[in-house]
Design a protein around this motif. Structure first.
Motif, PDB file in Angstrom:
ATOM      1  N   GLU A 165       0.828  -1.215   0.000  1.00 33.04           N
ATOM      2  CA  GLU A 165       0.000   0.000   0.000  1.00 33.04           C
ATOM      3  C   GLU A 165       0.860   1.262   0.000  1.00 33.04           C
ATOM      4  OE1 GLU A 165      -2.130  -3.479   1.239  1.00 33.04           O
ATOM      5  OE2 GLU A 165      -0.391  -2.578   2.219  1.00 33.04           O
ATOM      6  N   MET A 166       1.940   1.249   0.770  1.00 37.78           N
ATOM      7  CA  MET A 166       2.834   2.410   0.795  1.00 37.78           C
ATOM      8  C   MET A 166       3.507   2.603  -0.565  1.00 37.78           C
ATOM      9  SD  MET A 166       4.644   2.211   4.547  1.00 37.78           S
ATOM     10  CE  MET A 166       5.609   3.688   4.300  1.00 37.78           C
ATOM     11  N   GLN A 183       2.304   1.678  -3.493  1.00 29.83           N
ATOM     12  CA  GLN A 183       1.292   2.160  -4.427  1.00 29.83           C
ATOM     13  C   GLN A 183       1.039   3.651  -4.221  1.00 29.83           C
ATOM     14  OE1 GLN A 183      -0.025   0.402  -6.950  1.00 29.83           O
ATOM     15  NE2 GLN A 183      -0.984   2.290  -7.617  1.00 29.83           N
ATOM     16  N   THR A 184       0.956   4.082  -2.975  1.00 28.55           N
ATOM     17  CA  THR A 184       0.751   5.501  -2.678  1.00 28.55           C
ATOM     18  C   THR A 184       1.916   6.331  -3.194  1.00 28.55           C
ATOM     19  OG1 THR A 184      -0.603   5.006  -0.744  1.00 28.55           O
ATOM     20  CG2 THR A 184       0.429   7.180  -0.806  1.00 28.55           C
ATOM     21  N   ALA A 185       3.134   5.844  -3.030  1.00 30.99           N
ATOM     22  CA  ALA A 185       4.313   6.562  -3.518  1.00 30.99           C
ATOM     23  C   ALA A 185       4.246   6.738  -5.030  1.00 30.99           C
ATOM     24  CB  ALA A 185       5.580   5.813  -3.127  1.00 30.99           C
ATOM     25  N   GLU A 227       1.541   6.651  -6.943  1.00 31.61           N
ATOM     26  CA  GLU A 227       0.423   7.539  -7.267  1.00 31.61           C
ATOM     27  C   GLU A 227       0.789   9.003  -7.029  1.00 31.61           C
ATOM     28  OE1 GLU A 227      -2.750   5.962  -4.876  1.00 31.61           O
ATOM     29  OE2 GLU A 227      -3.091   4.283  -6.241  1.00 31.61           O
ATOM     30  N   THR A 228       1.550   9.273  -5.978  1.00 29.93           N
ATOM     31  CA  THR A 228       1.974  10.642  -5.688  1.00 29.93           C
ATOM     32  C   THR A 228       2.902  11.164  -6.778  1.00 29.93           C
ATOM     33  OG1 THR A 228       1.739  10.263  -3.315  1.00 29.93           O
ATOM     34  CG2 THR A 228       3.115  12.127  -3.981  1.00 29.93           C
ATOM     35  N   VAL A 245       7.625  12.082  -0.908  1.00 31.71           N
ATOM     36  CA  VAL A 245       7.497  10.623  -1.003  1.00 31.71           C
ATOM     37  C   VAL A 245       8.653   9.956  -0.270  1.00 31.71           C
ATOM     38  CG1 VAL A 245       7.678   8.661  -2.605  1.00 31.71           C
ATOM     39  CG2 VAL A 245       6.141  10.563  -3.126  1.00 31.71           C
ATOM     40  N   GLU A 247       8.056  10.093   3.374  1.00 31.99           N
ATOM     41  CA  GLU A 247       6.982   9.184   3.786  1.00 31.99           C
ATOM     42  C   GLU A 247       7.443   7.723   3.795  1.00 31.99           C
ATOM     43  OE1 GLU A 247       3.692  10.108   1.220  1.00 31.99           O
ATOM     44  OE2 GLU A 247       3.341  12.036   2.217  1.00 31.99           O
TER      45      GLU A 247
END
Length: 99
Positions: free
Chosen positions: A9-10, A12-14, A16-17, A77, A80
Motif C-alpha cells: 500500500e505504501m 502504491q501511494t508513492a 500515485e503521488t 514521497v 513518507e
C-alpha cells in the motif's frame, strides 16, 4: 539494488503521488519509481521501491531536463517512505518469484 522496503500500500501511494506530481502540472505520466514484490531474504513479503542515485538524477523532461529530485512531491514521497537513511540494499535475486 538500493531502495525502500515497504508495504504494498505504501509503494502504491508513492507511485500515485509521483504520477500526480506530473499530471497536476499538465504533463503526461512519463516516469514512476515502480514497485516489486520481495520474495526472499530479510525483507521477504514486503515491496521494494527502487531509489538509488541513478534514479534520483534521471533526466525526465524539459529544457534543461528535470529530475525526480526537482519535484517537491518526490522529496515528500522519500520522507513518507522513511527518508534516505531508511533505504536498503538487496540482491536482485530477492525479487525473483520462486518456482
Amino acid at each position: 539494488m538500493i531502495g525502500f522496503s515497504v508495504t504494498k500500500e505504501m509503494a502504491q501511494t508513492a507511485n500515485e503521488t509521483v504520477e500526480l506530481a506530473q499530471t497536476s502540472r499538465g504533463l503526461p505520466v512519463f516516469w514512476i519509481p515502480g514497485q516489486y514484490t520481495i520474495y526472499s531474504g530479510d525483507y521477504a513479503g514486503l515491496t521494494f521501491v527502487p531509489c538509488d542515485e541513478q534514479i534520483l538524477h534521471t533526466p525526465l523532461r524539459g529544457s534543461p531536463p528535470l529530475t525526480p529530485i526537482d519535484f517537491p512531491e518526490f522529496a515528500q514521497v522519500i520522507e513518507e517512505l522513511g527518508g534516505m537513511d531508511a533505504r536498503i540494499t538487496i540482491s536482485p535475486f530477492d525479487l525473483i518469484q520462486p518456482q
